[in-house]
Design a protein around this motif. Structure first.
Motif, PDB file in Angstrom:
ATOM      1  N   VAL A   1       0.451  -7.332  -8.884  1.00 13.03           N
ATOM      2  CA  VAL A   1       0.342  -6.618  -7.608  1.00 13.03           C
ATOM      3  C   VAL A   1      -0.482  -5.358  -7.830  1.00 13.03           C
ATOM      4  O   VAL A   1      -0.296  -4.653  -8.823  1.00 13.03           O
ATOM      5  N   VAL A   2      -1.372  -5.094  -6.895  1.00 16.30           N
ATOM      6  CA  VAL A   2      -2.129  -3.848  -6.901  1.00 16.30           C
ATOM      7  C   VAL A   2      -1.759  -3.070  -5.650  1.00 16.30           C
ATOM      8  O   VAL A   2      -1.731  -3.613  -4.548  1.00 16.30           O
ATOM      9  N   ALA A   3      -1.445  -1.805  -5.855  1.00 17.02           N
ATOM     10  CA  ALA A   3      -1.250  -0.855  -4.760  1.00 17.02           C
ATOM     11  C   ALA A   3      -2.306   0.220  -4.950  1.00 17.02           C
ATOM     12  O   ALA A   3      -2.841   0.394  -6.046  1.00 17.02           O
ATOM     13  N   GLN A   4      -2.608   0.929  -3.898  1.00 17.17           N
ATOM     14  CA  GLN A   4      -3.624   1.961  -4.031  1.00 17.17           C
ATOM     15  C   GLN A   4      -3.341   3.089  -3.051  1.00 17.17           C
ATOM     16  O   GLN A   4      -2.618   2.922  -2.080  1.00 17.17           O
ATOM     17  N   GLY A   5      -3.885   4.250  -3.365  1.00 10.92           N
ATOM     18  CA  GLY A   5      -3.724   5.392  -2.483  1.00 10.92           C
ATOM     19  C   GLY A   5      -4.264   6.650  -3.114  1.00 10.92           C
ATOM     20  O   GLY A   5      -4.768   6.645  -4.242  1.00 10.92           O
TER      21      GLY A   5
ATOM     22  N   LEU B   1       2.959  -4.166 -11.571  1.00 12.79           N
ATOM     23  CA  LEU B   1       2.354  -3.304 -10.556  1.00 12.79           C
ATOM     24  C   LEU B   1       1.333  -2.382 -11.206  1.00 12.79           C
ATOM     25  O   LEU B   1       1.674  -1.578 -12.077  1.00 12.79           O
ATOM     26  N   ILE B   2       0.096  -2.521 -10.745  1.00 13.80           N
ATOM     27  CA  ILE B   2      -0.976  -1.619 -11.160  1.00 13.80           C
ATOM     28  C   ILE B   2      -1.385  -0.829  -9.920  1.00 13.80           C
ATOM     29  O   ILE B   2      -1.608  -1.402  -8.845  1.00 13.80           O
ATOM     30  N   VAL B   3      -1.463   0.477 -10.081  1.00 12.92           N
ATOM     31  CA  VAL B   3      -1.793   1.352  -8.955  1.00 12.92           C
ATOM     32  C   VAL B   3      -3.187   1.937  -9.171  1.00 12.92           C
ATOM     33  O   VAL B   3      -3.478   2.495 -10.231  1.00 12.92           O
ATOM     34  N   ILE B   4      -4.024   1.793  -8.156  1.00 15.94           N
ATOM     35  CA  ILE B   4      -5.361   2.381  -8.172  1.00 15.94           C
ATOM     36  C   ILE B   4      -5.289   3.709  -7.422  1.00 15.94           C
ATOM     37  O   ILE B   4      -4.926   3.743  -6.241  1.00 15.94           O
ATOM     38  N   VAL B   5      -5.616   4.779  -8.114  1.00 16.67           N
ATOM     39  CA  VAL B   5      -5.600   6.114  -7.519  1.00 16.67           C
ATOM     40  C   VAL B   5      -7.020   6.456  -7.073  1.00 16.67           C
ATOM     41  O   VAL B   5      -7.961   6.419  -7.871  1.00 16.67           O
ATOM     42  N   ALA B   6      -7.155   6.771  -5.800  1.00 22.10           N
ATOM     43  CA  ALA B   6      -8.470   7.013  -5.208  1.00 22.10           C
ATOM     44  C   ALA B   6      -9.162   8.232  -5.809  1.00 22.10           C
ATOM     45  O   ALA B   6      -8.529   9.252  -6.084  1.00 22.10           O
TER      46      ALA B   6
ATOM     47  N   ALA C   1      -0.863  -4.734  -2.137  1.00 20.28           N
ATOM     48  CA  ALA C   1       0.183  -4.150  -1.295  1.00 20.28           C
ATOM     49  C   ALA C   1      -0.388  -2.931  -0.584  1.00 20.28           C
ATOM     50  O   ALA C   1      -0.846  -1.988  -1.230  1.00 20.28           O
ATOM     51  N   LEU C   2      -0.372  -2.965   0.726  1.00 17.88           N
ATOM     52  CA  LEU C   2      -0.832  -1.846   1.532  1.00 17.88           C
ATOM     53  C   LEU C   2       0.370  -1.061   2.037  1.00 17.88           C
ATOM     54  O   LEU C   2       1.394  -1.647   2.393  1.00 17.88           O
ATOM     55  N   GLY C   3       0.228   0.234   2.085  1.00 21.41           N
ATOM     56  CA  GLY C   3       1.287   1.075   2.641  1.00 21.41           C
ATOM     57  C   GLY C   3       1.407   0.847   4.138  1.00 21.41           C
ATOM     58  O   GLY C   3       0.435   0.466   4.804  1.00 21.41           O
ATOM     59  N   HIS C   4       2.578   1.097   4.686  1.00 19.21           N
ATOM     60  CA  HIS C   4       2.816   0.799   6.102  1.00 19.21           C
ATOM     61  C   HIS C   4       1.881   1.572   7.028  1.00 19.21           C
ATOM     62  O   HIS C   4       1.533   1.085   8.091  1.00 19.21           O
ATOM     63  N   ASP C   5       1.437   2.755   6.614  1.00 23.52           N
ATOM     64  CA  ASP C   5       0.596   3.571   7.496  1.00 23.52           C
ATOM     65  C   ASP C   5      -0.805   3.797   6.937  1.00 23.52           C
ATOM     66  O   ASP C   5      -1.536   4.650   7.427  1.00 23.52           O
ATOM     67  N   GLN C   6      -1.184   3.041   5.939  1.00 23.70           N
ATOM     68  CA  GLN C   6      -2.533   3.195   5.406  1.00 23.70           C
ATOM     69  C   GLN C   6      -3.554   2.698   6.423  1.00 23.70           C
ATOM     70  O   GLN C   6      -3.306   1.738   7.143  1.00 23.70           O
TER      71      GLN C   6
END
Length: 141
Positions: free
Chosen positions: A4-8, A31-36, A88-93
């Motif tokens: 899973v990739v999440a980002q923000g 879970l891998i998170v991409i930080v903008a 995975a997208l955040g609910h308000d992204q």
């Protein structure tokens, strides 16, 4: 194994971020998170904290297996490299899911898009970096 990739942006980390990342982690095994990068944040105020600092703080969170920095000019490059099963997208992204799906298809990346649920802050809680900054300015000038 389901990746899973999440980002923000993750500037001024708050409980809403933790909720999002916990839900993202529950969507798979890794879970891998991409930080903008600052340069890619164009839908809101630029982050206050440097990208490497934001990455390191996100990387320290329990649900996160690894945090990485986004690409300087093409936000899809890390997706190409990581080849997730789920984004995975955040609910308000702000993301346009149809545009993301179209770009994934164009780049021949097969993965599923899922939205995390939102969570309501409790009394006196702030689940927004913008609101936190506003409150700091109000209280401290």
């Amino acid at each position: 194994m389901t990746r899973v990739v999440a980002q923000g942006t993750f500037d001024l980390l708050h409980p809403g971020h933790v909720h999002y990342l916990r839900e993202a982690a529950a969507m798979g095994d890794e879970l891998i998170v991409i930080v903008a990068r600052r340069a890619n944040v164009d839908h809101k105020e630029k982050p206050i904290c440097p990208a490497t600092q934001r990455r390191d703080v996100v990387d320290a969170l329990e649900p996160v297996d690894r945090a990485v920095l986004g690409h300087e000019s093409d936000i899809f490059v890390p997706i190409e490299e990581l080849r997730p099963d789920v984004i995975a997208l955040g609910h308000d992204q702000h993301h346009d899911e149809e545009a993301i799906t179209d770009e994934l298809e164009r780049r021949e990346i097969q993965c599923e898009l899922r939205r995390a649920s939102g969570c309501e802050p409790g009394e006196d809680e702030l689940y927004s970096s913008r609101l936190i900054v506003g409150e700091i300015l109000d209280r401290r000038g």
